[in-house]
Design a protein around this motif. Sequence first.
Motif, PDB file in Angstrom:
ATOM      1  N   TYR A  36      -0.808  -0.955  -1.095  1.00 47.75           N
ATOM      2  CA  TYR A  36       0.412  -1.317  -0.044  1.00 47.75           C
ATOM      3  C   TYR A  36       1.279  -0.599  -0.179  1.00 47.75           C
ATOM      4  O   TYR A  36       1.773   0.025  -0.619  1.00 47.75           O
ATOM      5  CB  TYR A  36       0.571  -2.872  -0.574  1.00 47.75           C
ATOM      6  N   ILE A  37       2.083  -0.934   1.236  1.00 41.75           N
ATOM      7  CA  ILE A  37       3.501  -0.121   1.645  1.00 41.75           C
ATOM      8  C   ILE A  37       4.510  -1.388   1.194  1.00 41.75           C
ATOM      9  O   ILE A  37       4.816  -2.330   1.620  1.00 41.75           O
ATOM     10  CB  ILE A  37       3.558   0.364   2.823  1.00 41.75           C
ATOM     11  N   PRO A  79       4.398  -7.215   2.242  1.00 37.05           N
ATOM     12  CA  PRO A  79       4.108  -5.550   2.670  1.00 37.05           C
ATOM     13  C   PRO A  79       4.054  -5.418   4.011  1.00 37.05           C
ATOM     14  O   PRO A  79       3.322  -6.555   4.439  1.00 37.05           O
ATOM     15  CB  PRO A  79       3.236  -5.108   1.730  1.00 37.05           C
ATOM     16  N   PRO A  80       4.355  -4.536   4.729  1.00 38.39           N
ATOM     17  CA  PRO A  80       3.920  -4.441   6.068  1.00 38.39           C
ATOM     18  C   PRO A  80       2.405  -4.065   6.382  1.00 38.39           C
ATOM     19  O   PRO A  80       1.871  -4.265   7.341  1.00 38.39           O
ATOM     20  CB  PRO A  80       5.047  -3.202   6.743  1.00 38.39           C
ATOM     21  N   TYR A  81       1.856  -3.413   5.011  1.00 40.77           N
ATOM     22  CA  TYR A  81       0.442  -3.192   5.177  1.00 40.77           C
ATOM     23  C   TYR A  81       0.035  -3.405   3.830  1.00 40.77           C
ATOM     24  O   TYR A  81       0.680  -2.991   2.748  1.00 40.77           O
ATOM     25  CB  TYR A  81       0.295  -1.582   5.560  1.00 40.77           C
ATOM     26  N   VAL A  82      -1.175  -3.951   3.607  1.00 40.23           N
ATOM     27  CA  VAL A  82      -1.863  -3.951   2.467  1.00 40.23           C
ATOM     28  C   VAL A  82      -3.362  -4.018   2.515  1.00 40.23           C
ATOM     29  O   VAL A  82      -4.036  -4.547   3.731  1.00 40.23           O
ATOM     30  CB  VAL A  82      -1.320  -5.380   1.661  1.00 40.23           C
ATOM     31  N   LYS A  83      -4.020  -3.334   1.673  1.00 34.58           N
ATOM     32  CA  LYS A  83      -5.506  -3.137   1.518  1.00 34.58           C
ATOM     33  C   LYS A  83      -6.168  -3.490   0.296  1.00 34.58           C
ATOM     34  O   LYS A  83      -5.753  -2.911  -0.730  1.00 34.58           O
ATOM     35  CB  LYS A  83      -5.989  -1.673   2.278  1.00 34.58           C
ATOM     36  N   VAL A  84      -7.034  -4.153   0.281  1.00 29.82           N
ATOM     37  CA  VAL A  84      -7.921  -4.535  -0.919  1.00 29.82           C
ATOM     38  C   VAL A  84      -9.226  -4.019  -0.937  1.00 29.82           C
ATOM     39  O   VAL A  84      -9.833  -4.333   0.180  1.00 29.82           O
ATOM     40  CB  VAL A  84      -7.935  -6.239  -1.065  1.00 29.82           C
ATOM     41  N   ILE A  85      -9.797  -3.182  -2.016  1.00 33.43           N
ATOM     42  CA  ILE A  85     -11.098  -2.786  -1.925  1.00 33.43           C
ATOM     43  C   ILE A  85     -11.589  -3.401  -3.161  1.00 33.43           C
ATOM     44  O   ILE A  85     -11.169  -3.146  -4.329  1.00 33.43           O
ATOM     45  CB  ILE A  85     -11.122  -1.395  -1.959  1.00 33.43           C
ATOM     46  N   GLY A 103      -0.561  -2.656   9.761  1.00 32.82           N
ATOM     47  CA  GLY A 103      -0.787  -1.363  10.306  1.00 32.82           C
ATOM     48  C   GLY A 103      -0.115  -0.591   9.211  1.00 32.82           C
ATOM     49  O   GLY A 103       1.095  -0.539   8.679  1.00 32.82           O
ATOM     50  N   ALA A 104      -0.516   0.808   9.105  1.00 31.67           N
ATOM     51  CA  ALA A 104      -0.063   1.852   8.293  1.00 31.67           C
ATOM     52  C   ALA A 104       1.279   2.299   8.967  1.00 31.67           C
ATOM     53  O   ALA A 104       1.216   2.538   9.997  1.00 31.67           O
ATOM     54  CB  ALA A 104      -0.903   2.987   8.000  1.00 31.67           C
ATOM     55  N   GLN A 105       2.067   2.464   8.194  1.00 30.50           N
ATOM     56  CA  GLN A 105       3.344   3.167   8.594  1.00 30.50           C
ATOM     57  C   GLN A 105       3.297   4.554   9.352  1.00 30.50           C
ATOM     58  O   GLN A 105       2.412   5.259   8.726  1.00 30.50           O
ATOM     59  CB  GLN A 105       4.478   3.301   7.591  1.00 30.50           C
ATOM     60  N   ALA A 106       3.794   4.933  10.397  1.00 32.10           N
ATOM     61  CA  ALA A 106       3.815   6.203  10.927  1.00 32.10           C
ATOM     62  C   ALA A 106       4.227   7.475  10.065  1.00 32.10           C
ATOM     63  O   ALA A 106       5.389   7.195   9.457  1.00 32.10           O
ATOM     64  CB  ALA A 106       4.412   6.247  12.313  1.00 32.10           C
ATOM     65  N   MET A 107       3.658   8.285   9.939  1.00 36.75           N
ATOM     66  CA  MET A 107       3.928   9.570   9.179  1.00 36.75           C
ATOM     67  C   MET A 107       4.372  10.846  10.213  1.00 36.75           C
ATOM     68  O   MET A 107       3.770  11.254  11.059  1.00 36.75           O
ATOM     69  CB  MET A 107       2.608  10.004   8.304  1.00 36.75           C
ATOM     70  N   TYR A 108       5.578  11.050   9.617  1.00 33.36           N
ATOM     71  CA  TYR A 108       6.131  12.262  10.409  1.00 33.36           C
ATOM     72  C   TYR A 108       6.385  13.624   9.724  1.00 33.36           C
ATOM     73  O   TYR A 108       6.611  13.633   8.470  1.00 33.36           O
ATOM     74  CB  TYR A 108       7.584  11.834  10.934  1.00 33.36           C
TER      75      TYR A 108
END
Length: 109
Positions: A36-37, A79-85, A103-108
């Motif tokens: 998660y973010i 969190p703005p993004y979370v993934k469970v595997i 959604g995943a945060q944009a990476m710059y």
Amino acid sequence: MIKLSKNPHLVRLKTRGESICPISKTIDSFEITVEYIPRGAALAIEEFKKIVDSYRGREILHEELAVDILEKVKAAVNPPYVKVILKSYYSGVEIEVVAESGGAQAMYI
């Protein structure tokens, strides 16, 4: 929940747990990874382990378990993004269930 003064880009927690298969009534061992973010707060390791341990002895399908844990992490730290595997084996078949939200945060660069 732990308040953060600085937010890392991604937090990944991984552990093992057990539940009961509602079909065969046997013990299901699984490996769970939560990514998660953080948004100002992080999930305490003890809280994460308590969430996973709460399924010991509980009848639940892997697909439902992954979604349930995702919802608990969202409720705990928003969190703005979370993934469970969730990974497991049943009758020689590897099972991998993925539940994801946001959604995943944009990476710059």
